[in-house]
Design an enzyme around this catalytic site. Structure first.
Site, PDB file in Angstrom:
ATOM      1  N   SER A  12       7.245 -16.771  -6.839  1.00 48.73           N
ATOM      2  CA  SER A  12       8.050 -16.117  -6.460  1.00 48.73           C
ATOM      3  C   SER A  12       9.522 -16.698  -6.265  1.00 48.73           C
ATOM      4  O   SER A  12       9.501 -17.798  -6.513  1.00 48.73           O
ATOM      5  CB  SER A  12       7.643 -15.702  -4.973  1.00 48.73           C
ATOM      6  N   GLU A  14      13.352 -16.496  -4.620  1.00 50.36           N
ATOM      7  CA  GLU A  14      14.093 -16.138  -3.217  1.00 50.36           C
ATOM      8  C   GLU A  14      15.611 -16.097  -3.607  1.00 50.36           C
ATOM      9  O   GLU A  14      16.148 -16.908  -4.368  1.00 50.36           O
ATOM     10  CB  GLU A  14      13.880 -17.177  -2.166  1.00 50.36           C
ATOM     11  N   ASP A 105      17.703 -19.270  12.781  1.00 52.07           N
ATOM     12  CA  ASP A 105      18.155 -20.277  13.599  1.00 52.07           C
ATOM     13  C   ASP A 105      19.386 -19.588  14.262  1.00 52.07           C
ATOM     14  O   ASP A 105      20.409 -18.939  13.832  1.00 52.07           O
ATOM     15  CB  ASP A 105      18.712 -21.321  12.855  1.00 52.07           C
ATOM     16  N   PHE A 212      21.917 -29.250   3.238  1.00 49.21           N
ATOM     17  CA  PHE A 212      20.824 -28.409   3.650  1.00 49.21           C
ATOM     18  C   PHE A 212      19.507 -29.151   4.157  1.00 49.21           C
ATOM     19  O   PHE A 212      19.093 -28.956   5.172  1.00 49.21           O
ATOM     20  CB  PHE A 212      20.220 -27.561   2.595  1.00 49.21           C
ATOM     21  N   HIS A 262       7.268 -21.042  -4.751  1.00 45.54           N
ATOM     22  CA  HIS A 262       8.290 -20.015  -4.236  1.00 45.54           C
ATOM     23  C   HIS A 262       9.720 -20.795  -4.431  1.00 45.54           C
ATOM     24  O   HIS A 262       9.649 -21.891  -3.853  1.00 45.54           O
ATOM     25  CB  HIS A 262       7.921 -19.763  -2.819  1.00 45.54           C
TER      26      HIS A 262
HETATM   27  P1  FAD Z   1       8.913 -20.927  14.550  1.00 47.65           P
HETATM   28  O1  FAD Z   1       7.619 -20.845  13.765  1.00 47.65           O
HETATM   29  O2  FAD Z   1       9.186 -20.088  15.461  1.00 47.65           O
HETATM   30  O3  FAD Z   1       8.964 -22.536  14.703  1.00 47.65           O
HETATM   31  C1  FAD Z   1      10.345 -22.867  15.341  1.00 47.65           C
HETATM   32  C2  FAD Z   1      10.144 -24.148  16.108  1.00 47.65           C
HETATM   33  O4  FAD Z   1       9.387 -23.764  17.250  1.00 47.65           O
HETATM   34  C3  FAD Z   1       8.828 -25.330  15.309  1.00 47.65           C
HETATM   35  O5  FAD Z   1       9.486 -26.430  15.672  1.00 47.65           O
HETATM   36  C4  FAD Z   1       8.022 -24.891  16.056  1.00 47.65           C
HETATM   37  O6  FAD Z   1       7.080 -26.028  16.144  1.00 47.65           O
HETATM   38  C5  FAD Z   1       8.381 -24.381  17.474  1.00 47.65           C
HETATM   39  N1  FAD Z   1       7.181 -23.223  18.135  1.00 47.65           N
HETATM   40  C6  FAD Z   1       6.785 -22.238  17.344  1.00 47.65           C
HETATM   41  N2  FAD Z   1       6.288 -21.300  18.034  1.00 47.65           N
HETATM   42  C7  FAD Z   1       6.297 -22.065  19.131  1.00 47.65           C
HETATM   43  C8  FAD Z   1       5.498 -21.773  20.466  1.00 47.65           C
HETATM   44  N3  FAD Z   1       5.036 -20.551  20.711  1.00 47.65           N
HETATM   45  N4  FAD Z   1       6.143 -22.560  21.792  1.00 47.65           N
HETATM   46  C9  FAD Z   1       6.661 -23.811  21.313  1.00 47.65           C
HETATM   47  N5  FAD Z   1       7.290 -24.034  20.331  1.00 47.65           N
HETATM   48  C10 FAD Z   1       6.977 -23.155  19.358  1.00 47.65           C
HETATM   49  N6  FAD Z   1      16.159 -18.479   8.249  1.00 47.65           N
HETATM   50  C11 FAD Z   1      16.945 -17.222   8.311  1.00 47.65           C
HETATM   51  O7  FAD Z   1      17.519 -17.063   9.308  1.00 47.65           O
HETATM   52  N7  FAD Z   1      16.693 -16.379   7.431  1.00 47.65           N
HETATM   53  C12 FAD Z   1      15.937 -16.370   6.505  1.00 47.65           C
HETATM   54  O8  FAD Z   1      15.465 -15.219   5.652  1.00 47.65           O
HETATM   55  C13 FAD Z   1      14.984 -17.534   6.227  1.00 47.65           C
HETATM   56  N8  FAD Z   1      13.981 -17.394   5.535  1.00 47.65           N
HETATM   57  C14 FAD Z   1      13.320 -18.680   5.298  1.00 47.65           C
HETATM   58  C15 FAD Z   1      12.213 -18.594   4.309  1.00 47.65           C
HETATM   59  C16 FAD Z   1      11.490 -19.813   4.322  1.00 47.65           C
HETATM   60  C17 FAD Z   1      10.234 -19.649   3.191  1.00 47.65           C
HETATM   61  C18 FAD Z   1      11.562 -20.903   5.205  1.00 47.65           C
HETATM   62  C19 FAD Z   1      10.639 -22.074   5.047  1.00 47.65           C
HETATM   63  C20 FAD Z   1      12.518 -20.923   6.239  1.00 47.65           C
HETATM   64  C21 FAD Z   1      13.421 -19.782   6.337  1.00 47.65           C
HETATM   65  N9  FAD Z   1      14.428 -19.583   7.085  1.00 47.65           N
HETATM   66  C22 FAD Z   1      15.305 -18.408   7.431  1.00 47.65           C
HETATM   67  C23 FAD Z   1      14.728 -20.838   8.026  1.00 47.65           C
HETATM   68  C24 FAD Z   1      13.687 -20.564   9.278  1.00 47.65           C
HETATM   69  O9  FAD Z   1      14.472 -19.497  10.046  1.00 47.65           O
HETATM   70  C25 FAD Z   1      13.985 -21.896   9.998  1.00 47.65           C
HETATM   71  O10 FAD Z   1      13.487 -23.049   9.494  1.00 47.65           O
HETATM   72  C26 FAD Z   1      13.922 -21.770  11.559  1.00 47.65           C
HETATM   73  O11 FAD Z   1      14.397 -22.984  12.267  1.00 47.65           O
HETATM   74  C27 FAD Z   1      12.189 -21.909  11.869  1.00 47.65           C
HETATM   75  O12 FAD Z   1      11.679 -20.573  11.829  1.00 47.65           O
HETATM   76  P2  FAD Z   1      10.271 -20.224  11.803  1.00 47.65           P
HETATM   77  O13 FAD Z   1      10.081 -18.968  11.409  1.00 47.65           O
HETATM   78  O14 FAD Z   1       9.373 -21.577  11.180  1.00 47.65           O
HETATM   79  O15 FAD Z   1      10.204 -20.597  13.128  1.00 47.65           O
END
Ligand code: FAD
Length: 281
Positions: A12, A14, A105, A212, A262
């Site tokens: 894929s 991005e 973020d 980054f 990806h």
């Molecule tokens: P989460 O899974 O919520 O994790 C964030 C942090 O919180 C981690 O440290 C985790 O250990 C902790 N955590 C998770 N769940 C809990 C819980 N229930 N209780 C306590 N702690 C917890 N960002 C964008 O803004 N837009 C995008 O389109 C985008 N695309 C991305 C695509 C990919 C493939 C990747 C790898 C990243 C992308 N990001 C994007 C970046 C991403 O939003 C950041 O890395 C963000 O900081 C974390 O997102 P996450 O979904 O992994 O968060």
């Protein structure tokens, strides 16, 4: 890696949503070129708080209208439940069935974190609102998320997203294949067997990559960082070394059984296509 070998390989690409008509024109040429490689899907990122929602959707619909699968990302940070529901309803109404669900973020100075704190809550909300309509991808971190309290905690948080109903994972980019292999083994020990597709960052520009990487916690190995840095403005040397390093990384990952790749294309086709050709996929 046994759990990964059984999945069919999926590739894929991005993109991020361009801000200008010229950027959109450039991206059009990029996706058309990359479409010739027949990826499983394209994806388009989503700005925190829905700041790019319309452009993300526009990009995805344009690619989709040419007959390709295109998945919009969606993030929950800075958004209310109502905002997220509206975006999901819009995606659904447009016939989209594949999304990438993230926390996102918070931009500095942002007033509110939003109604959902973590991506597992977003995944649960997606399932609650739209049932099985979407195939949901989510993010994971072989070198661990920078805000994670510790590696085990991060792994458990990864599993929460699966338990909430997500389908498969895409990793943050990394340059150290062993971090991915270890991560997959740790996942297997927790009974996680879904596809964990490595995220691949082609190297085209050192200062951007360093910025980054510092922000997202992806390590550039010291030898690589120093060599890339020593090239200064010599982009040709940066790209040449980058292509060698990233192609070798992809080759190791695929040979060991990774279920695809990806590519974070940065809206450019050239580096991704060259890596692809060198891999002979
Ligand atoms: P989460 O899974 O919520 O994790 C964030 C942090 O919180 C981690 O440290 C985790 O250990 C902790 N955590 C998770 N769940 C809990 C819980 N229930 N209780 C306590 N702690 C917890 N960002 C964008 O803004 N837009 C995008 O389109 C985008 N695309 C991305 C695509 C990919 C493939 C990747 C790898 C990243 C992308 N990001 C994007 C970046 C991403 O939003 C950041 O890395 C963000 O900081 C974390 O997102 P996450 O979904 O992994 O968060």
């Amino acid at each position: 890696m046994q759990s990964q070998k059984k999945h069919p390989r999926a590739f894929s690409f991005e993109f991020f949503p361009p801000k200008t008509p010229e950027g959109m024109e450039k991206l059009r040429a990029t996706w058309k070129q990359l479409a010739q490689l027949k990826p499983k899907f394209f994806s388009c990122t989503y700005g925190a708080g829905g700041s790019t929602r319309d452009r993300t959707l526009e990009t995805v619909l344009e690619i989709g209208s040419a007959g390709h699968t295109a998945a919009p990302h969606i993030s929950c940070v800075g958004a209310t439940r109502a905002d997220i529901a509206a975006t999901l309803d819009l995606y659904k109404a447009k016939g989209i069935r594949h999304i990438v669900a993230l926390r996102g973020d918070l931009p500095s100075g942002a007033a509110s974190a939003g109604d959902l704190r973590y991506a597992n809550e977003l995944v649960a909300f997606i399932r609650e609102r739209t049932g099985d309509h979407f195939n949901v991808e989510f993010a994971c971190y072989p070198e661990f998320h920078p805000q994670a309290r510790n590696p085990l905690d991060d792994l458990r948080n990864f599993k929460r997203k699966l338990d909430a109903g997500a389908n498969s994972a895409i990793t943050q980019y990394f340059f150290n294949a062993d971090s991915y292999f270890r991560f997959v083994e740790d996942c297997e020990a927790l009974g996680i067997t879904v596809p964990i597709v490595p995220g691949i960052m082609p190297i085209g520009n050192f200062s951007q990559l360093a910025r980054f990487s510092d922000a997202c916690g992806a390590e550039i190995p010291r030898w690589l960082r120093l060599k890339l840095q020593s090239f200064g403005d010599d982009l040709a040397s940066i790209r040449s070394l980058g292509l060698d390093v990233v192609t070798e990384l992809c080759d190791r990952l695929l040979s060991a059984g990774a279920p695809g790749l990806h590519f974070y294309t940065m809206n450019q086709a050239e580096l991704t296509s060259t890596i692809w050709q060198r891999l002979g996929i």
